[in-house]
Design a protein around this motif. Sequence first.
Motif, mmCIF file in Angstrom:
data_model
loop_
_atom_site.group_PDB
_atom_site.id
_atom_site.type_symbol
_atom_site.label_atom_id
_atom_site.label_comp_id
_atom_site.label_asym_id
_atom_site.label_seq_id
_atom_site.Cartn_x
_atom_site.Cartn_y
_atom_site.Cartn_z
ATOM 1 N N ALA A 72 0.810 -1.216 0.000
ATOM 2 C CA ALA A 72 0.000 0.000 0.000
ATOM 3 C C ALA A 72 0.849 1.274 0.000
ATOM 4 O O ALA A 72 0.318 2.368 -0.209
ATOM 5 N N HIS A 73 2.161 1.137 0.239
ATOM 6 C CA HIS A 73 3.029 2.315 0.311
ATOM 7 C C HIS A 73 4.034 2.340 -0.840
ATOM 8 O O HIS A 73 5.226 2.605 -0.653
ATOM 9 N N GLU A 74 3.527 2.091 -2.027
ATOM 10 C CA GLU A 74 4.366 2.142 -3.231
ATOM 11 C C GLU A 74 5.005 3.521 -3.387
ATOM 12 O O GLU A 74 6.149 3.643 -3.849
ATOM 13 N N ALA A 75 4.302 4.569 -2.976
ATOM 14 C CA ALA A 75 4.819 5.930 -3.108
ATOM 15 C C ALA A 75 6.127 6.106 -2.343
ATOM 16 O O ALA A 75 7.033 6.822 -2.787
ATOM 17 N N ASP A 76 6.252 5.452 -1.203
ATOM 18 C CA ASP A 76 7.477 5.550 -0.412
ATOM 19 C C ASP A 76 8.638 4.866 -1.130
ATOM 20 O O ASP A 76 9.779 5.334 -1.075
ATOM 21 N N LEU A 77 8.345 3.755 -1.784
ATOM 22 C CA LEU A 77 9.373 3.057 -2.550
ATOM 23 C C LEU A 77 9.805 3.895 -3.740
ATOM 24 O O LEU A 77 10.997 3.984 -4.062
ATOM 25 N N ARG A 78 8.842 4.529 -4.389
ATOM 26 C CA ARG A 78 9.169 5.373 -5.537
ATOM 27 C C ARG A 78 10.023 6.570 -5.077
ATOM 28 O O ARG A 78 10.951 6.983 -5.767
ATOM 29 N N ALA A 79 9.697 7.122 -3.917
ATOM 30 C CA ALA A 79 10.460 8.256 -3.386
ATOM 31 C C ALA A 79 11.902 7.868 -3.099
ATOM 32 O O ALA A 79 12.801 8.710 -3.131
ATOM 33 N N ALA A 80 12.119 6.585 -2.807
ATOM 34 C CA ALA A 80 13.466 6.099 -2.526
ATOM 35 C C ALA A 80 14.241 5.786 -3.796
ATOM 36 O O ALA A 80 15.411 5.396 -3.738
ATOM 37 N N GLY A 81 13.588 5.942 -4.956
ATOM 38 C CA GLY A 81 14.264 5.721 -6.224
ATOM 39 C C GLY A 81 13.882 4.448 -6.946
ATOM 40 O O GLY A 81 14.346 4.204 -8.056
ATOM 41 N N PHE A 82 13.022 3.640 -6.343
ATOM 42 C CA PHE A 82 12.592 2.410 -6.996
ATOM 43 C C PHE A 82 11.627 2.722 -8.122
ATOM 44 O O PHE A 82 10.915 3.740 -8.093
ATOM 45 N N LEU A 83 11.564 1.854 -9.101
ATOM 46 C CA LEU A 83 10.626 1.991 -10.201
ATOM 47 C C LEU A 83 9.310 1.338 -9.816
ATOM 48 O O LEU A 83 9.245 0.479 -8.930
ATOM 49 N N ALA A 84 8.239 1.718 -10.486
ATOM 50 C CA ALA A 84 6.921 1.141 -10.225
ATOM 51 C C ALA A 84 6.938 -0.351 -10.528
ATOM 52 O O ALA A 84 7.664 -0.817 -11.420
ATOM 53 N N PRO A 85 6.147 -1.140 -9.796
ATOM 54 C CA PRO A 85 6.145 -2.595 -10.006
ATOM 55 C C PRO A 85 5.500 -3.029 -11.315
ATOM 56 O O PRO A 85 5.631 -4.164 -11.732
ATOM 57 N N ARG A 86 4.781 -2.135 -11.993
ATOM 58 C CA ARG A 86 4.040 -2.398 -13.231
ATOM 59 C C ARG A 86 2.718 -3.046 -12.963
ATOM 60 O O ARG A 86 2.231 -3.215 -11.953
#
Length: 264
Positions: A250-264
């Motif tokens: 549910a916190h994909e936005a936090d992963l994206r903020a850390a530089g990760f790409l979207a899971p698709r």
Amino acid sequence: MTRRLPALAAVAALAALALAGCAQDLPAASGAPSSSPSPSLGGGITVDAAASLNEVFPKLAASFQQEHPGTTITFNFGGSSTLAASIVSGATVDVFAAASTKTMRTVQDASLTAGDPVVIARNELEIAVPPGNPGRITGLADFGDAAKTVVVCDRTVPCGAAATQVFDLAKVAPKPDSYEPDVTSVLTKVEGNEADAGLVYVTDVRAAGSKVEGIPFPEADEAVTAYPIAPLKGSRNAALAGAWVAYVQAHEADLRAAGFLAPR
């Protein structure tokens, strides 16, 4: 006529009482929310996770534990392949987050995942150099120069497998001075000026801040790695393990903020 009013009032009162009693016996309206609270979470879990998650996962855990007082999440970060082998060998772990679907498959094939793993993010490689780039690194070709001090991940872990892939794409025969067990070890050597360059993930360069500089290269786009996560069978706290996995999703936005790409 006025004498009958008290009697009529009494009859009306009895009717009102009867109707009130009937109303108490009626079932609740369909779709009404249940008044019973959901089970509260408590206790702790152990999460084995890829080394490249060692910045974002603790931050997510801090907010999760704040929302669920009385819970504890303990992390064991390392090379995904090493962690997977440990789990298959019987290590007591509640959740596994790997840096490749191939590595997660090792745990799945041993029938140790509780449900299908879910990809939460993707990542790609970047060259990390010390501040100022003293080794004058310009791209992947420098990893084939024996005069340069370069480090990469061991081929058995996801970052090493991705490195092998980009070297093949760039037609570079790498001459690393050392193969490290995970990206954290590669980054540490670059940060300490023990290497002119290292291949790590974009997220590692970002997390290191001013300690390193990043050099992107085009082949990285063709060697993107996925990060699957899954609760494990035999968890000592299945409810908490499942809740943590759902929280990360549910916190994909936090992963994206850390530089990760979207899971698709």
